[in-house]
Design a protein around this motif. Structure first.
Motif, short mmCIF file in Angstrom:
data_model
loop_
_atom_site.label_atom_id
_atom_site.label_comp_id
_atom_site.label_asym_id
_atom_site.label_seq_id
_atom_site.Cartn_x
_atom_site.Cartn_y
_atom_site.Cartn_z
N MET A 193 0.85 -1.19 0.00
CA MET A 193 0.00 0.00 0.00
C MET A 193 0.89 1.24 0.00
N ARG A 194 0.51 2.24 -0.75
CA ARG A 194 1.36 3.43 -0.89
C ARG A 194 1.24 4.38 0.28
N GLY A 195 0.06 4.48 0.89
CA GLY A 195 -0.14 5.42 1.97
C GLY A 195 -1.51 5.29 2.58
N PRO A 196 -1.90 6.26 3.42
CA PRO A 196 -3.17 6.17 4.14
C PRO A 196 -4.39 5.99 3.25
N ALA A 197 -4.42 6.63 2.09
CA ALA A 197 -5.60 6.54 1.23
C ALA A 197 -5.85 5.10 0.78
N ASP A 198 -4.80 4.36 0.49
CA ASP A 198 -4.96 2.97 0.08
C ASP A 198 -5.54 2.12 1.21
N PHE A 199 -4.99 2.30 2.40
CA PHE A 199 -5.53 1.57 3.54
C PHE A 199 -6.98 1.95 3.81
N GLU A 200 -7.29 3.23 3.69
CA GLU A 200 -8.65 3.69 3.92
C GLU A 200 -9.62 3.04 2.93
N ALA A 201 -9.22 2.91 1.69
CA ALA A 201 -10.08 2.28 0.69
C ALA A 201 -10.33 0.82 1.03
N PHE A 202 -9.29 0.12 1.46
CA PHE A 202 -9.47 -1.28 1.86
C PHE A 202 -10.38 -1.39 3.08
N ARG A 203 -10.19 -0.49 4.04
CA ARG A 203 -10.99 -0.55 5.26
C ARG A 203 -12.47 -0.36 4.97
N LYS A 204 -12.79 0.51 4.04
CA LYS A 204 -14.19 0.76 3.67
C LYS A 204 -14.81 -0.44 2.95
N ALA A 205 -13.98 -1.21 2.23
CA ALA A 205 -14.51 -2.26 1.37
C ALA A 205 -14.52 -3.63 2.02
N VAL A 206 -13.67 -3.87 3.01
CA VAL A 206 -13.49 -5.21 3.57
C VAL A 206 -13.83 -5.18 5.06
N ASP A 207 -14.63 -6.15 5.48
CA ASP A 207 -15.10 -6.10 6.87
C ASP A 207 -14.45 -7.12 7.79
N VAL A 208 -13.28 -7.66 7.40
CA VAL A 208 -12.50 -8.52 8.29
C VAL A 208 -11.27 -7.75 8.74
N PRO A 209 -10.53 -8.25 9.74
CA PRO A 209 -9.30 -7.56 10.16
C PRO A 209 -8.33 -7.36 9.01
N LEU A 210 -7.61 -6.24 9.07
CA LEU A 210 -6.62 -5.89 8.05
C LEU A 210 -5.23 -5.82 8.66
N LEU A 211 -4.25 -6.30 7.90
CA LEU A 211 -2.85 -6.30 8.31
C LEU A 211 -2.10 -5.26 7.50
N ALA A 212 -1.28 -4.47 8.19
CA ALA A 212 -0.43 -3.47 7.54
C ALA A 212 1.03 -3.89 7.63
N ASN A 213 1.73 -3.81 6.51
CA ASN A 213 3.14 -4.15 6.46
C ASN A 213 3.97 -2.87 6.44
N MET A 214 4.64 -2.61 7.55
CA MET A 214 5.50 -1.43 7.65
C MET A 214 6.96 -1.84 7.49
N THR A 215 7.30 -2.24 6.28
CA THR A 215 8.68 -2.63 6.01
C THR A 215 9.46 -1.43 5.47
N GLU A 216 10.72 -1.36 5.82
CA GLU A 216 11.56 -0.25 5.40
C GLU A 216 12.02 -0.42 3.95
N PHE A 217 12.32 0.68 3.30
CA PHE A 217 12.90 0.70 1.96
C PHE A 217 11.97 0.12 0.90
N GLY A 218 10.67 0.10 1.17
CA GLY A 218 9.72 -0.45 0.24
C GLY A 218 8.85 0.62 -0.40
N LYS A 219 7.71 0.21 -0.89
CA LYS A 219 6.79 1.12 -1.58
C LYS A 219 5.85 1.85 -0.63
N SER A 220 5.75 1.37 0.62
CA SER A 220 4.77 1.92 1.56
C SER A 220 5.35 3.05 2.40
#
Length: 297
Positions: A193-220
């Motif tokens: 995910m590129r940033g907050p907007a991407d996560f927000e879109a997933f949160r609105k569309a999916v009603d199960v728990p969501l996992l965020a990957n905060m890895t360094e040197f990546g696209k997020s």
């Protein structure tokens, strides 16, 4: 002594309850069992075992070269020493749907609390590299269904990871995630995910728990716990952080020894023997050994 006192099922129930609690769970990557001990001692909620870290530890790139026994073995070593739920990266399930089924049962036997399976094709790629290829949705649905039907402990958490956002776009990734949930996935991991907007879109569309990957040197973008909580995320992983910290220090130390001929100037940067022995719980082992050795009939 360094063995978990909590049963695998209790860890799985705890993970499910925590995911439903509305708070964000933090799961740093445990690059080895000793790191898992530290993760628990410092008050985190779960431990994560990264496929990229297992590969790197074997001096291999993260392109699907590790095997099921290697992943299960490392997962078992880590789950054994911590009362925290351990979540592990199961890549593509190591083959066809039947392989994914076997993978889940093997991870259950190893005491793992949950795993994620991804919708890449083999050979897979690190989720933050270009050149990934994803399966069609139907193939991943079969993979998830096989995993769900194979588990014997209903509390074992099966997470569906989708890498489609970087390949097909965000909307396509969301549609895939919905199909994976319909197939029985307990949680969704939207990768790169590129940033907050991407996560927000997933949160609105999916009603199960969501996992965020905060890895360094990546696209997020690296978001804070507060930001992720406000977006409604349920679990955040820091998969390679401990390995990168450790290897950075190791490389600096080796260069110093090569250039200065001694490690004397590095000692104040090292974990002390006393601190290591605290983490290893030497007193408990000594007490156990003393009781056994001094036992008389």
């Amino acid at each position: 002594m360094l063995n978990a006192t909590t049963s695998p099922n209790a860890k799985r129930r705890r993970l499910r309850e925590d995911l439903a609690s509305g708070r964000l769970l933090r799961a740093p990557g445990a690059m080895n069992p000793l790191t898992a001990v530290l993760i628990q001692e410092l008050g985190f909620e779960a431990a994560y075992v990264s496929g990229a870290v297992i590969a790197a530890d074997l001096a291999l790139p993260d392109i699907g070269l590790t095997t099921l026994p290697e992943v299960v073995g490392r997962g078992h070593q880590i789950a054994r020493v911590t009362d925290l739920p351990t979540i592990i990266d199961a890549d593509t399930g190591f083959g066809e749907p039947m392989n994914a089924a076997r993978t889940v049962q093997s991870l259950e036997d190893a005491g793992i609390a949950g795993c994620h399976l991804e919708d890449q094709v083999d050979p897979k790629r690190c989720g933050h590299l270009d050149g990934k290829t994803v399966t069609d949705t139907a193939t991943m649905v079969r993979r998830i269904r096989a995993a769900v039907s194979a588990r014997r402990d209903g509390d074992f958490v099966i997470c569906a990871r989708t890498d489609a956002a970087a390949v097909e776009g965000l909307d396509a990734a969301i549609e895939r995630a919905k199909a994976y949930v319909d197939a029985g996935a307990d949680m969704v991991f939207p990768e790169a995910m590129r940033g907050p907007a991407d996560f927000e879109a997933f949160r609105k569309a999916v009603d199960v728990p969501l996992l965020a990957n905060m890895t360094e040197f990546g696209k997020s973008e690296l978001l804070t716990v507060e930001q992720l909580e406000s977006l409604g995320l349920n679990l955040v992983i820091y998969p390679v952080t401990t390995l990168r910290l450790a290897m950075g220090a190791v490389e600096d130390g080796l260069r110093t020894i090569r250039e200065e001929g001694t490690q004397a100037g590095l000692v104040d940067r090292m974990q002390t023997r006393k601190r290591l022995y605290e983490l290893l719980d030497y007193p408990a082992y000594n007490a156990f050994d003393g009781d056994v050795f001094n036992f008389t009939i």
